[in-house]
Enzyme design. Sequence first.
Site, short mmCIF file in Angstrom:
data_model
loop_
_atom_site.label_atom_id
_atom_site.label_comp_id
_atom_site.label_asym_id
_atom_site.label_seq_id
_atom_site.Cartn_x
_atom_site.Cartn_y
_atom_site.Cartn_z
CG ASP A 84 -0.38 -0.32 2.59
OD1 ASP A 84 1.08 -0.19 2.56
OD2 ASP A 84 -0.83 -0.82 3.44
CG ASP A 153 -8.56 0.34 18.61
OD1 ASP A 153 -8.88 -0.62 19.44
OD2 ASP A 153 -9.45 1.46 18.67
CG HIS A 157 -5.38 -1.89 8.56
ND1 HIS A 157 -5.54 -0.26 8.85
CD2 HIS A 157 -4.34 -1.89 8.49
CE1 HIS A 157 -4.55 0.25 9.32
NE2 HIS A 157 -3.42 -0.87 9.01
CD GLU A 162 -8.18 1.40 7.63
OE1 GLU A 162 -8.51 0.42 8.40
OE2 GLU A 162 -7.27 2.11 7.61
#
Length: 264
Positions: A84, A153, A157, A162
């Site tokens: 990415d 958290d 992902h 996401e």
Amino acid sequence: MALRELQPSPEALPVYEPEVRIFLTPEGVDNFAASKVITLLQNEPSAVLTLPTGSTPREMYWLILEAFNRGEVSFAQATIFNLDEYWPLPPQDPASYASYMRTRFINHIDIPRGNWHIPNSAAEGANEEATRFEALLQQTGGVDLAVLGIGPDLTCHIGFNEPGSAVTSRTRYVELDPRTLVVNQEHFPDPSQIPSGAITQGIADILEAKRILLLAKGGGKARGIARTLKGPVFAEAPASFLRYHPNVTFVLDRDAASLLKTNN
Ligand code: F6R
């Protein structure tokens, strides 16, 4: 795995029990990951790799570079795809993933420049750039090993897929989750300058790799790892889609693995 053949019913895919390796220290994770990359290239010099950026793999790259400098591994015939990249952002921006890869790794190894691919963060159109990158990925004939991190958290992902990402997703432009923005903005000298979006390989791209390693270190990843491995396989935890793949290893330090037992 050939995900395309299984559409449009990904929910009918078999779910596997991934291998989980737990190390006492983060260094255990680094050594394991580096040795997997090195051994692959020693056995298959023209291997195709998908690689991550971020805090987690920094020491892995360092260890692979040390092996390269000792003459134990070469990238002369290898191909690397990054997972990415932010968009839009000048590629020379120190916070870009292209800068991360160049300064930590690519500039120091013998990979032919045309064999390293990362989405162009300065491309005029994100969708066009995603299509170009996806076409390159498809032309390679398959990724031998994908190394991944996992998002902060409970985002879970992988790449920048996401929560809400489809199992059939391909390389595309995505908006970053607010939780990702909060954590990742610390890498920007001016936190407000973090782009709100990115170009990422899709879940289907990742699942097509022959073998996958997911690395996680530190207690901050514990809830996400527990959700990924013990919760449902669903789009709200994109890393849980890795359980559709028969050859995945979760490589964890003790802190990242700390909630696995209690979440059974
Ligand atoms: C980065 C990437 C991301 C990171 C993840 C964890 O190329 O694909 O999925 O792996 O955000 O980042 P760190 O390692 O910084 O915790």
